[in-house]
Design a protein around this motif. Structure first.
Motif, PDB file in Angstrom:
ATOM      1  N   LEU A  68      86.013 -11.085  -1.844  1.00  0.00           N
ATOM      2  CA  LEU A  68      87.160 -10.253  -2.179  1.00  0.00           C
ATOM      3  C   LEU A  68      87.171  -9.027  -1.276  1.00  0.00           C
ATOM      4  O   LEU A  68      86.117  -8.529  -0.875  1.00  0.00           O
ATOM      5  N   ALA A  69      88.357  -8.536  -0.971  1.00  0.00           N
ATOM      6  CA  ALA A  69      88.476  -7.379  -0.093  1.00  0.00           C
ATOM      7  C   ALA A  69      89.533  -6.434  -0.626  1.00  0.00           C
ATOM      8  O   ALA A  69      90.521  -6.854  -1.235  1.00  0.00           O
ATOM      9  N   GLY A  70      89.310  -5.148  -0.404  1.00  0.00           N
ATOM     10  CA  GLY A  70      90.268  -4.122  -0.796  1.00  0.00           C
ATOM     11  C   GLY A  70      90.171  -2.943   0.147  1.00  0.00           C
ATOM     12  O   GLY A  70      89.124  -2.702   0.754  1.00  0.00           O
ATOM     13  N   ARG A  71      91.262  -2.196   0.264  1.00  0.00           N
ATOM     14  CA  ARG A  71      91.343  -1.101   1.229  1.00  0.00           C
ATOM     15  C   ARG A  71      91.537   0.238   0.525  1.00  0.00           C
ATOM     16  O   ARG A  71      92.014   0.303  -0.608  1.00  0.00           O
ATOM     17  N   ALA A  72      91.153   1.281   1.222  1.00  0.00           N
ATOM     18  CA  ALA A  72      91.353   2.640   0.718  1.00  0.00           C
ATOM     19  C   ALA A  72      91.653   3.547   1.894  1.00  0.00           C
ATOM     20  O   ALA A  72      91.159   3.336   3.009  1.00  0.00           O
ATOM     21  N   ALA A  73      92.477   4.550   1.651  1.00  0.00           N
ATOM     22  CA  ALA A  73      92.727   5.555   2.680  1.00  0.00           C
ATOM     23  C   ALA A  73      91.523   6.479   2.765  1.00  0.00           C
ATOM     24  O   ALA A  73      90.958   6.884   1.748  1.00  0.00           O
ATOM     25  N   GLY A  74      91.108   6.781   3.976  1.00  0.00           N
ATOM     26  CA  GLY A  74      89.967   7.668   4.153  1.00  0.00           C
ATOM     27  C   GLY A  74      88.649   6.977   3.859  1.00  0.00           C
ATOM     28  O   GLY A  74      88.547   5.751   3.826  1.00  0.00           O
ATOM     29  N   ALA A  75      87.625   7.790   3.628  1.00  0.00           N
ATOM     30  CA  ALA A  75      86.278   7.263   3.392  1.00  0.00           C
ATOM     31  C   ALA A  75      86.076   6.946   1.911  1.00  0.00           C
ATOM     32  O   ALA A  75      86.725   7.523   1.040  1.00  0.00           O
ATOM     33  N   VAL A  76      85.189   6.007   1.634  1.00  0.00           N
ATOM     34  CA  VAL A  76      84.780   5.695   0.259  1.00  0.00           C
ATOM     35  C   VAL A  76      83.303   6.048   0.124  1.00  0.00           C
ATOM     36  O   VAL A  76      82.495   5.695   0.970  1.00  0.00           O
ATOM     37  N   ASP A  77      82.960   6.747  -0.936  1.00  0.00           N
ATOM     38  CA  ASP A  77      81.581   7.211  -1.116  1.00  0.00           C
ATOM     39  C   ASP A  77      80.763   6.152  -1.850  1.00  0.00           C
ATOM     40  O   ASP A  77      80.461   6.280  -3.036  1.00  0.00           O
ATOM     41  N   LEU A  78      80.408   5.108  -1.129  1.00  0.00           N
ATOM     42  CA  LEU A  78      79.653   4.009  -1.731  1.00  0.00           C
ATOM     43  C   LEU A  78      78.296   3.811  -1.059  1.00  0.00           C
ATOM     44  O   LEU A  78      77.692   2.742  -1.183  1.00  0.00           O
ATOM     45  N   GLU A  79      77.811   4.837  -0.370  1.00  0.00           N
ATOM     46  CA  GLU A  79      76.538   4.694   0.337  1.00  0.00           C
ATOM     47  C   GLU A  79      75.398   4.354  -0.613  1.00  0.00           C
ATOM     48  O   GLU A  79      74.541   3.516  -0.313  1.00  0.00           O
ATOM     49  N   ARG A  80      75.376   4.996  -1.783  1.00  0.00           N
ATOM     50  CA  ARG A  80      74.286   4.733  -2.730  1.00  0.00           C
ATOM     51  C   ARG A  80      74.359   3.307  -3.268  1.00  0.00           C
ATOM     52  O   ARG A  80      73.331   2.665  -3.494  1.00  0.00           O
ATOM     53  N   LEU A  81      75.560   2.796  -3.461  1.00  0.00           N
ATOM     54  CA  LEU A  81      75.708   1.410  -3.908  1.00  0.00           C
ATOM     55  C   LEU A  81      75.201   0.447  -2.843  1.00  0.00           C
ATOM     56  O   LEU A  81      74.484  -0.515  -3.149  1.00  0.00           O
ATOM     57  N   LEU A  82      75.556   0.687  -1.591  1.00  0.00           N
ATOM     58  CA  LEU A  82      75.123  -0.196  -0.515  1.00  0.00           C
ATOM     59  C   LEU A  82      73.599  -0.228  -0.414  1.00  0.00           C
ATOM     60  O   LEU A  82      73.007  -1.269  -0.125  1.00  0.00           O
ATOM     61  N   ALA A  83      72.963   0.911  -0.664  1.00  0.00           N
ATOM     62  CA  ALA A  83      71.508   0.991  -0.536  1.00  0.00           C
ATOM     63  C   ALA A  83      70.778   0.411  -1.740  1.00  0.00           C
ATOM     64  O   ALA A  83      69.633  -0.044  -1.610  1.00  0.00           O
ATOM     65  N   ASN A  84      71.434   0.399  -2.917  1.00  0.00           N
ATOM     66  CA  ASN A  84      70.711   0.067  -4.150  1.00  0.00           C
ATOM     67  C   ASN A  84      71.343  -1.058  -4.961  1.00  0.00           C
ATOM     68  O   ASN A  84      71.018  -1.214  -6.141  1.00  0.00           O
TER      69      ASN A  84
END
Length: 327
Positions: A137-153
């Motif tokens: 699944l894919a979705g878009r957002a304007a600007g940055a998304v603060d998901l760094e902690r999710l990607l790491a954990n």
């Protein structure tokens, strides 16, 4: 092996399918002005026609110059509306809701497009791709998304969310996980048992006595210490004692534990987060900090949500009486 992780630091990240691009709008606008210009030319208004043509060209060039590069979607991915929250991902939340808890998410990827603004690179859009066992699944957002902690954990969050909920303060007896069947009533009964049995009283350093005196008990410093330890990450336990510890903190009026309960409210485990919120609210935490059980409702059974709401408003004197499952 389970390890202690920082809780999710994102609250609600909204993602959407691709909408009409700036280039498409520019093309449509330029075509419209070209049509009007042609009509004016045919009517003999050459000056106005030339002016409109120049305006259309300028607008087209400006729009294309500002158009952001389109991030390509992985082949086979399906663009959908999604909301990323601390307990998982809500797919199509406004229509045909599908709930993905973290154990159901295999991988999350974030791609971004950049532009130069005043000589400084800036993120103009993000593409989030979510892999499950069956779908991409894919979705878009304007600007940055603060998901760094999710990607790491992500893997650790999935392991934490999959832990069964404990029916005892040591985390040795599993009640369930709140995924396949409701669990709130069992948790409240377990809390009553801890407070009304000699073994439970000894574990919590409570004075002896039956349920008639249990309702008047308060959390002594030793009790607060035991509950604080249980609210901490107990990765060596077979089951998660934090939801039960949160309920006991609320039952015994342990306001000293509100900071720990507020941290628990953002746990990736939906049941732990729900009772962290409920106990914090019951002990007087500001709603703008604790949030509400409704935020987690999509990841819980309706029965558990209703019992949790009733428990927040329920008198401690009622909650420790036998048979008072909703308090």
């Amino acid at each position: 092996m389970l390890r202690r992780l920082p809780p999710p630091d994102f609250r609600y990240v909204w993602l959407h399918p691709e909408r009409g691009s700036t280039g498409a709008f520019a093309a449509a606008g330029t075509a419209g002005l070209a049509g009007i210009s042609a009509a004016c030319w045919s009517a003999g208004s050459q000056a106005l026609s030339l002016g409109l043509m120049a305006m259309g060209s300028a607008l087209g060039v400006l729009a294309l110059a500002r158009a952001e590069p389109r991030l390509p979607v992985q082949r086979g991915a399906r663009e959908v509306t999604m909301a990323v929250v601390p307990w998982g991902i809500l797919v199509n939340p406004d229509t045909d809701l599908r709930v993905l808890r973290w154990p159901a998410v295999r991988r999350v990827r974030v791609d971004v497009s950049h532009t130069m603004r005043g000589g400084t690179p800036a993120v103009v859009s993000s593409l989030v791709t979510v892999h499950t066992e069956r779908d991409v699944l894919a979705g878009r957002a304007a600007g940055a998304v603060d998901l760094e902690r999710l990607l790491a954990n992500l893997e650790g969050y999935a392991q934490e969310a999959a832990r069964p909920v404990a029916g005892d303060i040591e985390g040795q007896t599993a009640l369930g996980d709140g995924v396949t069947e409701p669990i709130a009533a069992e948790l409240l009964q377990a809390a009553d048992a801890v407070c009304t049995t000699s073994r439970g009283s000894a574990q919590l350093a409570l004075p002896g006595g039956g349920y008639r005196t249990a309702a008047t008990r308060a959390a002594a410093p030793e009790t607060v210490s035991v509950l604080r330890s249980a609210l901490a990450w107990s990765h060596d336990c077979p089951a998660d004692p934090r939801p039960l510890a949160a309920i006991l903190a609320g039952e015994l009026g342990a306001a000293e534990l509100v900071p720990e309960l507020l941290r628990l409210a953002s746990s990736p485990h939906p049941v732990a987060a729900a009772f962290g919120k409920a106990a914090a609210l019951r002990l007087g935490a500001p709603p703008n900090r604790a949030g509400s059980i409704d935020e987690v409702a999509a990841f819980l059974f309706e029965e558990d949500v209703e019992i949790g709401k009733q428990w927040i408003a329920c008198s401690p004197a009622l909650s420790l009486r036998p048979g008072a499952e909703a308090c």
